[in-house]
Each structure stands twice: as C-alpha cells, then as structure tokens.
Design a protein around this motif. Sequence first.
Motif, PDB file in Angstrom:
ATOM      1  N   HIS A  41       0.791  -1.234   0.000  1.00  0.00           N
ATOM      2  CA  HIS A  41       0.000   0.000   0.000  1.00  0.00           C
ATOM      3  C   HIS A  41       0.823   1.284   0.000  1.00  0.00           C
ATOM      4  CE1 HIS A  41       0.706   0.769   4.317  1.00  0.00           C
ATOM      5  NE2 HIS A  41       0.233   1.969   4.055  1.00  0.00           N
ATOM      6  N   CYS A  42       2.084   1.235   0.301  1.00  0.00           N
ATOM      7  CA  CYS A  42       2.912   2.434   0.462  1.00  0.00           C
ATOM      8  C   CYS A  42       3.041   3.207  -0.853  1.00  0.00           C
ATOM      9  CB  CYS A  42       4.301   2.037   0.961  1.00  0.00           C
ATOM     10  SG  CYS A  42       5.458   3.413   1.039  1.00  0.00           S
ATOM     11  N   PRO A  43       2.708   4.493  -0.858  1.00  0.00           N
ATOM     12  CA  PRO A  43       2.849   5.282  -2.087  1.00  0.00           C
ATOM     13  C   PRO A  43       4.296   5.415  -2.557  1.00  0.00           C
ATOM     14  CG  PRO A  43       2.106   6.675  -0.263  1.00  0.00           C
ATOM     15  CD  PRO A  43       2.103   5.258   0.228  1.00  0.00           C
ATOM     16  N   TYR A  44       5.256   5.341  -1.635  1.00  0.00           N
ATOM     17  CA  TYR A  44       6.662   5.392  -2.031  1.00  0.00           C
ATOM     18  C   TYR A  44       7.041   4.129  -2.788  1.00  0.00           C
ATOM     19  CZ  TYR A  44       7.303   9.559   0.742  1.00  0.00           C
ATOM     20  OH  TYR A  44       7.211  10.847   1.219  1.00  0.00           O
ATOM     21  N   VAL A  45       6.607   2.978  -2.306  1.00  0.00           N
ATOM     22  CA  VAL A  45       6.901   1.717  -2.987  1.00  0.00           C
ATOM     23  C   VAL A  45       6.180   1.673  -4.333  1.00  0.00           C
ATOM     24  CG1 VAL A  45       6.670  -0.797  -2.884  1.00  0.00           C
ATOM     25  CG2 VAL A  45       7.377   0.478  -0.842  1.00  0.00           C
TER      26      VAL A  45
END
Length: 184
Positions: A47-51
């Motif tokens: 879910h991480c926007p950075y990933v």
Amino acid sequence: MALVQTPDPELGAPAPDFRLPATSGGHLSLAGCRGPKGLLVMFICNHCPYVKAILDRLLADCRDIQAAGVGVVAISSNDARAYPEDSFERMRELANTAGFPFPYLYDEDQSVARAYGAVCTPDFFGYDADLNLRFRGRLDAAHRAARQPGQARELVDAMVEIARTGTTVVPQYPSMGCSLKWKD
C-alpha cells in the motif's frame, strides 16, 4: 502516513536469520535467498505510495543486481489487520501481477523487521558474500519521481560493487518512505 528516514547503518553487522512464508509457496530462509556474491534484503509493502511510485524501476534494478550474483528478497512486515492491502493474499497478487523476479516474504509477527532494524518502506539492506552489512541506503535520489537520465542508480551501483569487491564506496543516503505499520 508518517514519513521516516532510515538511521545510520551499522556496517559490518551480520544479517539476521529468518524463515518466512513466500508468496510463491513454502518458506524461505536467509540461506535460501542469498546469492553467491551477496544479498539485498528490502522491506516493502503493497500500500505504500513510495513503494508504488518506484516499483517498476525497483524491479528493473533488482534484475540487474541479481545478474551480478546477488540474491534479492523482499519482506512485508506491516500489520495487515490495520492495512488489508498488505495481507498475504494481496502480496501474492502483487508479486504475480507485477512479475516480481525475487521472493516476496511475509513477516506476520514483525520479528524479522525488528531484528533488522527496519523502519520504513522501502528500506534496503545490502550484504556481501559473507552476509555482513555493506550498504543501507535509498534506491536513488529520484525518490517518488521518475529517475532522470544520467542520475545515479545508487542501490544498483552499490550492490554491483559489493558483488565485485566485497565493499562499496557508493555514498549511502538514508532511504525515505512510510513508517512500518507496527502492531499494537
């Protein structure tokens, strides 16, 4: 979303052992993930926007790292009850859909993240052939933006140098991303 940076690395520290379920089936250990010239352990999640922002170039970079003889493994340690997108089932879907060229493991009790001192997603730990820490840093300077032509591929450069020489002089800048989602 709490933004955090990784702390200064303890270069030379040994890689903590683990045995975790893999999205491809079965369980994998540290020994089963290492390559002949080293290992990249990365903590990511769905879910991480950075990933999400770096996923395509991360997959391409990991293929280049593997071509240098370095094993690569991704581990998700987030609390899946609080973040259902990070559940084991959703991890399996992402690994299959995106075509992960490396194992994607689930650290449900978060003990592996704690042993490594992981703090965010993404968080990268680069080990030499003897599984001693030689790199802890970011993927590259682009962060969530597209990498610009000529911009250094910091993680790739470091891991290829580690594979070749056992160490690296590539500058190590902290990785930045979402904090790991710890269980209460």
